[in-house]
Write an enzyme that holds these catalytic residues in place. Structure first.
Site, PDB file in Angstrom:
ATOM      1  N   CYS A   2      -4.811  -0.358  12.111  1.00  0.00           N
ATOM      2  CA  CYS A   2      -5.933  -0.544  13.017  1.00  0.00           C
ATOM      3  C   CYS A   2      -6.658  -1.862  12.692  1.00  0.00           C
ATOM      4  CB  CYS A   2      -6.957   0.578  12.957  1.00  0.00           C
ATOM      5  SG  CYS A   2      -6.275   2.172  13.404  1.00  0.00           S
ATOM      6  N   ARG A  27      -1.771  -5.222  12.901  1.00  0.00           N
ATOM      7  CA  ARG A  27      -2.292  -4.089  12.137  1.00  0.00           C
ATOM      8  C   ARG A  27      -2.037  -2.754  12.821  1.00  0.00           C
ATOM      9  NH1 ARG A  27      -5.745  -5.607   8.207  1.00  0.00           N
ATOM     10  NH2 ARG A  27      -6.670  -3.555   8.142  1.00  0.00           N
ATOM     11  N   TRP A  74      -3.386   2.002  15.170  1.00  0.00           N
ATOM     12  CA  TRP A  74      -2.172   2.586  14.609  1.00  0.00           C
ATOM     13  C   TRP A  74      -2.529   4.051  14.406  1.00  0.00           C
ATOM     14  CZ3 TRP A  74      -0.625   5.092  10.057  1.00  0.00           C
ATOM     15  CH2 TRP A  74       0.766   5.188   9.877  1.00  0.00           C
ATOM     16  N   ASN A 100     -11.259   1.873  11.312  1.00  0.00           N
ATOM     17  CA  ASN A 100      -9.965   1.669  10.659  1.00  0.00           C
ATOM     18  C   ASN A 100     -10.006   2.512   9.396  1.00  0.00           C
ATOM     19  OD1 ASN A 100      -7.714   0.660   9.289  1.00  0.00           O
ATOM     20  ND2 ASN A 100      -8.819  -1.134   8.553  1.00  0.00           N
ATOM     21  N   GLY A 101      -9.055   3.439   9.237  1.00  0.00           N
ATOM     22  CA  GLY A 101      -9.046   4.287   8.047  1.00  0.00           C
ATOM     23  C   GLY A 101      -8.946   5.744   8.424  1.00  0.00           C
ATOM     24  N   GLU A 481      15.612  -4.168  -1.098  1.00  0.00           N
ATOM     25  CA  GLU A 481      14.795  -4.945  -0.164  1.00  0.00           C
ATOM     26  C   GLU A 481      15.620  -5.390   1.053  1.00  0.00           C
ATOM     27  OE1 GLU A 481      11.896  -5.482   0.607  1.00  0.00           O
ATOM     28  OE2 GLU A 481      11.777  -7.420   1.597  1.00  0.00           O
ATOM     29  N   LYS A 485      14.693  -4.389   4.875  1.00  0.00           N
ATOM     30  CA  LYS A 485      14.511  -5.371   5.962  1.00  0.00           C
ATOM     31  C   LYS A 485      15.329  -4.957   7.173  1.00  0.00           C
ATOM     32  CE  LYS A 485      11.616  -6.970   5.086  1.00  0.00           C
ATOM     33  NZ  LYS A 485      10.878  -6.805   3.911  1.00  0.00           N
ATOM     34  N   GLU A 488      13.934  -1.616   8.876  1.00  0.00           N
ATOM     35  CA  GLU A 488      12.622  -1.640   9.531  1.00  0.00           C
ATOM     36  C   GLU A 488      12.597  -2.457  10.815  1.00  0.00           C
ATOM     37  OE1 GLU A 488       9.287  -3.297   7.316  1.00  0.00           O
ATOM     38  OE2 GLU A 488      10.639  -4.641   6.273  1.00  0.00           O
ATOM     39  N   HIS A 504      29.445   7.524  -7.949  1.00  0.00           N
ATOM     40  CA  HIS A 504      28.822   8.837  -8.191  1.00  0.00           C
ATOM     41  C   HIS A 504      28.419   9.505  -6.889  1.00  0.00           C
ATOM     42  CE1 HIS A 504      28.973   8.070 -12.448  1.00  0.00           C
ATOM     43  NE2 HIS A 504      28.440   6.889 -12.225  1.00  0.00           N
ATOM     44  N   LYS A 603       1.183  -3.574   9.715  1.00  0.00           N
ATOM     45  CA  LYS A 603       1.284  -4.482   8.568  1.00  0.00           C
ATOM     46  C   LYS A 603       0.509  -3.990   7.354  1.00  0.00           C
ATOM     47  CE  LYS A 603       2.305  -8.553   6.781  1.00  0.00           C
ATOM     48  NZ  LYS A 603       3.699  -8.578   6.350  1.00  0.00           N
TER      49      LYS A 603
END
Ligand code: F6R
Length: 608
Positions: A2, A27, A74, A100-101, A481, A485, A488, A504, A603
């Site tokens: 947000c 955001r 968001w 926001n939160g 990583e 990438k 996502e 394994h 983000k």
């Protein structure tokens, strides 16, 4: 998570708010809305989906006025819908609020309000705050807000507007970011500095719990008990250019190409005649020599940088080092005390779990160092010392330049601490310093040459359902990583694995069209990883091999060969990730994905 903006001045508020929201859309992008105050009271416009939908709405039915607040969402509580979009109004329509939160105790507060006959229009946690403040309102919004805040549990940045007090917007924060912009006869609030840059570079970062007021006349900061405090105005170094795409199709591609400059910035002033200079951290040698353990805490990509950090810390400081996902650290029983160094890693410096984990570490007596990108961010502010990565604003949701700069920062930190502890020799230090000095140029060389194998591979494998990434030791985190990438931004399932673990279990997945990205640059585990590659090839798997330039054996084993320049093995993760970022990027663009704003993500994760 947000974005919030607020404005009081002489311009059309809706234009300023939209400009701010454009800069904050990274955001969250589930819905957006604004509320403007004018002669006819509070007016609202909201739209589900991208900001463009709200822009269309405002173009069709404009709102005029010089005071307003805006939000990009968001979703946490309640599905993305118009009724759940912010701003939310109080029951009498006189107060509007953005948030926001998360308000953790909203159920309890909602039940209380429901029992008093208050009707709710949305499923959000935010709406309770609108009603609570309005119920407490007796002609002074500041007093009403101060009265309600102690009742809220959770993390928030809030901004409010009241019809009966048309000249001001109030805002407050606890565990979520907030910045005030100071202009001439106009003032601003926002979640992040880029939202303000078109209008001002003079900013104030309020502390947790403070209440802020913006009006045409200025900004005022109050303590929770409403004592007027001095506002510490500073001038940000960020510029609007840094927040633009500069001709690249996506922010992500621009940020990948900015990596040489970003790493050079991380190193600037910290490499001094063959030695690493950490004087800016003002570390107390007695305290460092008393350390017995290191715990590194982070989330997502920053966690993978931390995994490389662990290997670097153990190699150069000889201190047992563990990495923690911040969200796990908080609910486990980590053994942290005054002899523990806790390093937190965060691009934004606002990730809620990391922030809370640092608070926990501080409360346990640990020494805290943060590796952060955003100046003045919450994590940086509460840490005893901060090594800023100086990557510049990262707008693409998928982290790229922040990651490589975190790796460079860890090399500085590990070797610098190793020298203080006497566990790293001058020769070792000189070797890493020399390697680091070459890294920006090597990343640039890698980006300058068109990596044909990457584009071919993206085209050929964009339609498969699964990818495997393998690496060992320093490049095991590179595998994690690289896989993150890809998943996502392309939505293709990908897994990062330690090469030695393949037999394994995961080897069962391998067959003719199953691609494995193997990361095997020069170094202690190259041979072992090439053996793992042989095992995959023996089962007809396809191998995309990242190897050091001139490695003939690797070239022979690879279906697709990606070459990176020779470097110290400790620094090889910085180079090895670059083609994997590009592979994810080209795969995602081939699939027509929204690279900079992948679905369901945001983000800055300021909720737990
Ligand atoms: C992935 C990504 C995220 C972040 C994570 C932590 O590309 O960007 O996984 O790394 O949300 O964010 P920071 O570093 O801001 O704490």
């Amino acid at each position: 998570m947000c974005g919030i903006v607020g404005y009081v001045g002489q311009r059309e508020a809706s234009e300023v708010l939209l400009e701010g929201l454009r800069r904050l859309e990274y955001r969250g992008y589930d819905s957006a809305g604004v509320s403007i105050l004018n002669g006819t009271g509070l007016q609202l416009r909201k739209a589900v989906g991208r900001l463009a939908n709200l822009e269309r709405e405002l173009a069709a039915t404009p709102l005029h006025g010089h005071v307003g607040i805006g939000h990009t969402r968001w979703a946490t509580h309640g599905a993305p819908s118009v009724r759940n979009s912010h701003p939310h109004l109080s029951y009498d329509g006189k107060l509007s609020i953005i948030h926001n939160g998360i308000i953790e105790n909203y159920r309890e507060l909602k039940n209380e309000l429901l029992a008093q006959g208050v009707k709710f229009e949305s499923d959000t946690d935010t709406e309770v705050v609108a009603h609570l403040v309005e119920r407490a309102y007796q002609g002074d919004l500041l007093k009403a807000l101060a009265e309600v805040l102690p009742r809220l549990r959770g993390a928030y940045a809030l901004a409010l507007l009241h019809q009966d007090e048309p000249g001001r917007v109030l805002a407050t924060r606890l565990g979520s970011p907030l910045v005030l912009g100071v202009g001439e006869n106009e003032n601003f609030i926002a979640s992040d500095v880029p939202a303000l840059l078109k209008y001002t570079r003079r900013v104030v970062f309020p502390e947790e719990g403070q209440i802020c007021e913006i009006s045409r006349e200025g900004v005022r900061i109050f303590s929770p008990d409403l004592k007027l405090l001095p506002a510490a105005i500073q001038t940000t170094e960020l510029t609007l250019d840094a927040a633009e795409k500069e001709g690249f199709e996506h922010f992500m591609l621009k940020e990948i190409h900015e990596q040489p400059r970003a790493i050079a910035e991380t190193l600037r002033g910290r490499l001094n005649e063959g030695a690493i200079d950490l004087t800016e951290l003002a570390l107390d040698p007695a305290l460092i020599n008393g350390l017995r353990r290191v715990a590194i805490i982070a989330c997502g990509t920053s966690l993978y940088a931390s995994m490389v950090g662990k290997y670097l810390m153990e190699r150069f400081t000889h201190l047992p080092t563990e990495t923690w996902s911040a969200s796990e650290f908080r609910y486990a029983d980590p053994v942290i005390n005054a002899q523990t160094l806790v390093i937190s890693v965060s691009q934004s410096g606002e990730t809620a779990d990391t922030l809370e984990a640092v608070k926990l570490a501080k409360a346990s007596g640990a020494t805290t160092i943060s590796v952060c990108n955003v100046m003045g961010s919450s994590i940086a502010r509460i840490s005893a010392a901060t090594l800023y990565t100086r990557a510049g604003p990262e707008i693409g949701v998928a982290s790229t330049k922040a990651y490589v700069t975190q790796l460079a920062a860890f090399a500085l930190l590990a070797v610098g601490l190793g020298r203080m502890l006497g566990t790293t020799s001058q020769q070792q230090e000189a070797r890493i310093v020399d390697g680091l000095m070459h890294i920006p140029g090597q990343v640039k060389a890698l980006l300058d040459k068109d990596i044909v194998a990457v584009k071919r591979c993206a085209k050929r494998y964009k339609d498969v359902f699964n990818f495997m990434y393998i690496g060992r030791h320093f490049n095991y985190p590179t595998a994690m990583e690289g896989a993150l990438k890809l998943k996502e931004i392309s939505y293709i399932h990908a897994e990062g694995y330690a090469g030695g673990e393949m037999k394994h279990g995961p080897l069962a997945l391998v067959e003719g069209t199953f691609p494995t990205i193997a990361i095997a640059p020069q170094g202690g585990t190259r041979e072992k990883l090439l053996s793992n590659v042989q095992e995959i090839r023996a089962r007809s798997g396809v191998v995309v091999l990242v190897a050091t330039e001139g490695d003939a054996e690797a070239a022979e084993l690879a279906d697709y060969l990606i070459e990176i320049p020779a470097c110290a093995e400790e620094l090889s993760p910085i180079l090895a990730i670059v083609p994997l970022q590009l592979l994810a990027y080209y795969t995602a663009t081939q699939l027509g994905r929204d690279v900079d704003k992948p679905r369901n993500l945001a983000k800055s994760v300021t909720v737990e």
